[in-house]
Each structure stands twice: as structure tokens, then as C-alpha cells.
Design an enzyme around this catalytic site. Structure first.
Site, short mmCIF file in Angstrom:
data_model
loop_
_atom_site.label_atom_id
_atom_site.label_comp_id
_atom_site.label_asym_id
_atom_site.label_seq_id
_atom_site.Cartn_x
_atom_site.Cartn_y
_atom_site.Cartn_z
N SER A 145 0.45 3.62 -9.32
CA SER A 145 1.53 2.93 -9.92
C SER A 145 1.97 1.81 -8.83
O SER A 145 1.55 1.98 -7.68
CB SER A 145 2.77 3.92 -9.98
OG SER A 145 3.92 3.10 -10.32
N TYR A 158 8.10 11.08 -8.31
CA TYR A 158 7.20 10.30 -8.78
C TYR A 158 6.64 9.35 -7.52
O TYR A 158 5.40 9.17 -7.46
CB TYR A 158 7.80 9.26 -9.90
CG TYR A 158 6.67 8.60 -10.62
CD1 TYR A 158 5.94 9.08 -11.66
CD2 TYR A 158 6.74 7.15 -10.42
CE1 TYR A 158 5.21 8.47 -12.24
CE2 TYR A 158 5.68 6.34 -10.76
CZ TYR A 158 4.86 6.89 -11.85
OH TYR A 158 4.05 6.18 -12.83
C1 BGC Z 1 6.30 3.87 -14.24
C2 BGC Z 1 7.23 3.22 -15.22
C3 BGC Z 1 7.84 1.85 -14.71
C4 BGC Z 1 6.83 1.11 -13.99
C5 BGC Z 1 7.61 0.18 -13.28
C6 BGC Z 1 5.43 2.80 -13.74
O1 BGC Z 1 4.77 3.64 -12.51
O2 BGC Z 1 5.56 4.92 -14.97
O3 BGC Z 1 8.30 4.09 -15.95
O4 BGC Z 1 8.53 1.16 -15.73
O5 BGC Z 1 6.30 2.01 -12.96
O6 BGC Z 1 8.88 0.24 -12.49
#
Ligand code: BGC
Length: 261
Positions: A145, A158
Site C-alpha cells: 500500500s 494496517y
Molecule cells: C487503503 C485505502 C486508502 C488508501 C489511501 C489503501 O492502502 O486500503 O483504504 O484509501 O490506502 O490512503
């Protein structure tokens, strides 16, 4: 389209929706054989499989919890039983839980770690074992991410897992480079998927997110899937250990976009 992908066998975890579904469909367009994993959304997985088949590929759906050893073994066994081999393993399944960190329960922390971090380890390990024991060229793609790089208050679990995925990816990329096994990550930004559905249904939150994207729009799952096709193909044959950000520029410090600072 990438000629060399035709007939290749891929496992995609978390393929019932969102980015996992788009990657599976793209692999179908590449005429690949796709083992589509889901945890609870059988109908979503079936829909993904239909889209793979309609696009010209082959697909099988498998229920499995990728956070445990039996789960990933089921996926591997299905790939071998149905398609005879494994070429590409995509660790896509993931989840996020919003909570102020001082109120985050151990249970929620563990849920996120188990799927986003332990799941990536277990999926990678079984794929590596297979590639090594069969002396086979292999390819692992981990969904990270932008939050492997950008801190994310109220999503500490996360962000912690994505930071982990980054260094795990780099480490095993280095460890197995000599074995002709490539390992890369993809770092999506804000993408139009179910994980964001609730947030984006609120106009204000939607606009706030768009403001953080220099390209001024939310991304499409297909745009992430395009990266997963390139990384799987021989067109990226000299690429290992990277995170390919597909984020409209979100990781470029967008607060500076009009020359502030
Ligand atoms: C998340 C999203 C978020 C994006 C940007 C991603 O990794 O799952 O929920 O909108 O990052 O912040």
C-alpha cells in the site's frame, strides 16, 4: 497483453472483490489459469471466475483462510491438481480496521496482522518451497500500500503490516534472486474498491481523499491489475524487490503540489 503469460498458473488470494478480482480478470485476459481464493464471499468469487472465463482464461474458486498453513496448502494443492504447476502467487488478501491506537484491541490488532502479514508470509513460503523443490522460475507479488511509506493515524495496525510487507518483499527478493524467483510488491493508493466504499460514499471524505492525489482522481482496480500483469510477465524480467506504487502520485508529498513550503 503479454505473450509469455498465456497458459501460466496463478494463485490470487482475496479474489472475490476489489483489486484481487481485477487482477484475476486481467490474468484471464492474458489467457492464464487462475486459482481464485476467497474467505467468505462465495458469490463474489464466482463472479470473478465468470469474468476470468469470459475473458478467455481458466478459473477455479477455493474457500480458504490464508492466515493459516492448511489454507495456503489448499490453494497450492488446487493449483497443482487443476493446472499441474504454479508460476505466480499473488498475496492480495488484506483488511484494515480503523481505531485510535490507544483504544485498539489486541483482537483487532491480531486480525490485521494475521491476514496482512502472516498471510503474506505463509503464501510466500509455500510458493517458494514449490519453486525451490521443482527448480522452477517463480514469481511472487505482494499487495502492499502507499501506507508502507505514508504513516496513517488511526490505522496503525494496517500501516505496520504494510511496512512489514515492504521489507519482507525486499528480503526474500534478495534471498531467492539467484534461484530465478522474483518477488515484488504493488503499493496502491486510493482505489475504488469495497474496502473504501463506505468512506467514498461520503462526499466530504471522498473529496478529501482526492485532494491528496496529484492526479486529482481515485484509481481504478484495473489500473492496479495492469501492474500485476507487468510484474508477472517477462517484460519485468530484471525487476525484483521493488514496490510499484500505483497511486496517482499520492506518495509524492501532495501537500506541496502548488509550490508550498
Ligand atoms: C487503503 C485505502 C486508502 C488508501 C489511501 C489503501 O492502502 O486500503 O483504504 O484509501 O490506502 O490512503
Amino acid at each position: 497483453m503479454y505473450q509469455d503469460l498465456e497458459g501460466k498458473v496463478a494463485v490470487v488470494t482475496g479474489g472475490s472483490k476489489g483489486i484481487g478480482s481485477a487482477i484475476s480478470k486481467r490474468y484471464g485476459q492474458e489467457k492464464m489459469n487462475v486459482v481464485i481464493n476467497y474467505n467468505s464471499d462465495h458469490a463474489g468469487a464466482q463472479k470473478t471466475a465468470d469474468s476470468v472465463i469470459a475473458a478467455g482464461g481458466h478459473a477455479v474458486i477455493v474457500q480458504a483462510d490464508i492466515a493459516n498453513e492448511e489454507g495456503v496448502k489448499t490453494l497450492m494443492d488446487t493449483a497443482i491438481r487443476n493446472y499441474g504447476t504454479l508460476d505466480i502467487w499473488v498475496n492480495n488478501a488484506g483488511m484494515e480496521i480503523k481505531s485510535a491506537t490507544h483504544e485498539l484491541s489486541l483482537e483487532d490488532w491480531n486480525k490485521v496482522i494475521n491476514i496482512n502479514q502472516t498471510g503474506v508470509f505463509l503464501g510466500s513460503r509455500i510458493a517458494l518451497e514449490y519453486f525451490k523443490s521443482h527448480n522452477k522460475k517463480g514469481n511472487i507479488i505482494n499487495l502492499s500500500s502507499v501506507h508502507e511509506k505514508i504513516p496513517w493515524p488511526t490505522f496503525a495496525s494496517y500501516a505496520a503490516t504494510k511496512g512489514s510487507v515492504k521489507l519482507f518483499t525486499q528480503t526474500i527478493a534478495m534471498e531467492y534472486a539467484k534461484d530465478n524467483i522474483r518477488v515484488n510488491a504493488i503499493g496502491p493508493g486510493a482505489i475504488n474498491t469495497p474496502i473504501n466504499a463506505q468512506k467514498f460514499s461520503d462526499q466530504e471524505q471522498y473529496e478529501q481523499t482526492v485532494k491528496m492525489v496529484p492526479m486529482d482522481r481515485i484509481g481504478k482496480p484495473e489500473e492496479v491489475a495492469a501492474g500485476a500483469a507487468w510484474l508477472a510477465s517477462d517484460e519485468s524480467s530484471y525487476v525484483t524487490g521493488i514496490t510499484l506504487f500505483i497511486d496517482g502520485g499520492m506518495t509524492l508529498y501532495p501537500a506541496f503540489k502548488d509550490g508550498q513550503g
